[in-house]
Design a protein around this motif. Sequence first.
Motif, PDB file in Angstrom:
ATOM      1  N   GLN A 158     -37.252  21.245   6.032  1.00  0.00           N
ATOM      2  CA  GLN A 158     -38.251  22.115   5.421  1.00  0.00           C
ATOM      3  C   GLN A 158     -38.732  21.525   4.099  1.00  0.00           C
ATOM      4  O   GLN A 158     -37.943  20.954   3.336  1.00  0.00           O
ATOM      5  CB  GLN A 158     -37.632  23.497   5.180  1.00  0.00           C
ATOM      6  CG  GLN A 158     -38.520  24.475   4.424  1.00  0.00           C
ATOM      7  CD  GLN A 158     -37.900  25.861   4.336  1.00  0.00           C
ATOM      8  OE1 GLN A 158     -37.541  26.464   5.348  1.00  0.00           O
ATOM      9  NE2 GLN A 158     -37.760  26.376   3.125  1.00  0.00           N
ATOM     10  N   GLU A 160     -41.161  22.469   0.557  1.00  0.00           N
ATOM     11  CA  GLU A 160     -41.801  23.508  -0.242  1.00  0.00           C
ATOM     12  C   GLU A 160     -42.573  22.849  -1.392  1.00  0.00           C
ATOM     13  O   GLU A 160     -42.085  21.900  -2.002  1.00  0.00           O
ATOM     14  CB  GLU A 160     -40.768  24.480  -0.814  1.00  0.00           C
ATOM     15  CG  GLU A 160     -39.928  25.174   0.245  1.00  0.00           C
ATOM     16  CD  GLU A 160     -38.892  26.105  -0.367  1.00  0.00           C
ATOM     17  OE1 GLU A 160     -39.005  26.417  -1.585  1.00  0.00           O
ATOM     18  OE2 GLU A 160     -37.964  26.522   0.350  1.00  0.00           O
ATOM     19  N   LYS A 172     -46.527  29.367  -3.410  1.00  0.00           N
ATOM     20  CA  LYS A 172     -46.089  28.091  -2.860  1.00  0.00           C
ATOM     21  C   LYS A 172     -46.312  28.047  -1.361  1.00  0.00           C
ATOM     22  O   LYS A 172     -46.411  29.082  -0.687  1.00  0.00           O
ATOM     23  CB  LYS A 172     -44.624  27.815  -3.185  1.00  0.00           C
ATOM     24  CG  LYS A 172     -43.617  28.730  -2.525  1.00  0.00           C
ATOM     25  CD  LYS A 172     -42.204  28.313  -2.934  1.00  0.00           C
ATOM     26  CE  LYS A 172     -41.151  29.258  -2.368  1.00  0.00           C
ATOM     27  NZ  LYS A 172     -39.782  28.863  -2.787  1.00  0.00           N
ATOM     28  N   ILE A 174     -44.903  26.543   2.380  1.00  0.00           N
ATOM     29  CA  ILE A 174     -43.659  26.183   3.047  1.00  0.00           C
ATOM     30  C   ILE A 174     -43.988  25.692   4.451  1.00  0.00           C
ATOM     31  O   ILE A 174     -44.743  26.349   5.181  1.00  0.00           O
ATOM     32  CB  ILE A 174     -42.705  27.391   3.137  1.00  0.00           C
ATOM     33  CG1 ILE A 174     -42.337  27.893   1.741  1.00  0.00           C
ATOM     34  CG2 ILE A 174     -41.445  27.040   3.929  1.00  0.00           C
ATOM     35  CD1 ILE A 174     -41.608  29.229   1.747  1.00  0.00           C
ATOM     36  N   TYR A 176     -41.929  23.803   7.959  1.00  0.00           N
ATOM     37  CA  TYR A 176     -40.675  23.257   8.493  1.00  0.00           C
ATOM     38  C   TYR A 176     -40.784  23.025   9.991  1.00  0.00           C
ATOM     39  O   TYR A 176     -41.660  23.553  10.671  1.00  0.00           O
ATOM     40  CB  TYR A 176     -39.470  24.137   8.155  1.00  0.00           C
ATOM     41  CG  TYR A 176     -39.322  25.456   8.888  1.00  0.00           C
ATOM     42  CD1 TYR A 176     -39.063  25.530  10.259  1.00  0.00           C
ATOM     43  CD2 TYR A 176     -39.374  26.671   8.187  1.00  0.00           C
ATOM     44  CE1 TYR A 176     -38.879  26.731  10.908  1.00  0.00           C
ATOM     45  CE2 TYR A 176     -39.198  27.884   8.821  1.00  0.00           C
ATOM     46  CZ  TYR A 176     -38.948  27.907  10.190  1.00  0.00           C
ATOM     47  OH  TYR A 176     -38.769  29.109  10.834  1.00  0.00           O
ATOM     48  N   GLU A 212     -44.079  36.734   1.979  1.00  0.00           N
ATOM     49  CA  GLU A 212     -44.417  35.504   2.698  1.00  0.00           C
ATOM     50  C   GLU A 212     -45.136  35.827   4.001  1.00  0.00           C
ATOM     51  O   GLU A 212     -44.722  36.706   4.754  1.00  0.00           O
ATOM     52  CB  GLU A 212     -43.140  34.708   2.991  1.00  0.00           C
ATOM     53  CG  GLU A 212     -43.372  33.365   3.682  1.00  0.00           C
ATOM     54  CD  GLU A 212     -42.080  32.594   3.863  1.00  0.00           C
ATOM     55  OE1 GLU A 212     -41.401  32.348   2.842  1.00  0.00           O
ATOM     56  OE2 GLU A 212     -41.722  32.281   5.015  1.00  0.00           O
TER      57      GLU A 212
END
Length: 244
Positions: A158, A160, A172, A174, A176, A212
């Motif tokens: 992952q 970030e 931010k 993310i 993965y 998120e």
Amino acid sequence: MTIRKIILNLCLFFVLPSQAQTEKKIDNQTILWSRYYNQLTLNDKWSLHSEFDNRLFLNPVTENLFVIRTQIRYKLNEQVELGSGIGFYPVATQDPENISDFIIPEYRAQQDIIWKNTIGKILLNQRFQIDERFIRNASKTGLLPGTTFNWRFRFRIQAEYDLWKKNSRYLKTIVYEEILLNAGKSIVKNTFDQNRVYAALQYGINPKIAIELGYLNSFQQRSSGIDFYNRDIIRLSIFHKLKL
């Protein structure tokens, strides 16, 4: 060819040689995952994490499963973290067109190790996890005595990246990818379990709350070896941090 397709093709090549000449059947599904994730910090080293996750098919609207999971985590140092926990997964159905009137429970234990490091402005997070799955035996019409056990091995990488940060607020991104493999006596044709690819934006409202929203694609092999789920998943998460 993308990196994801290369990884996926390698997994299928090594774990599905006997089915190479059989045409695959792929079911496309759309699901909403909504979860509340609580992180209770006990001290500088220990924390308790709890998660409640509801998964709902969107076409048609049907309950898929509900997740209740808790784990204790230990921070070995700034780079390495260990975790161990248990979870309960009552499954309503895996096919929104085929609704049963009973729930199939699954009990799961997990252990993991996370290694973190920074490359420039990117935080890289690698996790290796082992699941011990105890799935209640069932027929098409009801539950049967006993459970079926299998192992599941998971590796996730992952990244970030902070897009914006001011005081205690931030935004931010993310991304993965995770590979999941099955093992055990009950696993005959689906050693490859699934490949997951995820991309999301996380907004920190204050030091305690973050939201998120992301998209997850899951390509999963079923026990037949030739049937697959290709799932488009919208994931909405609320993270809540507390200190003891």
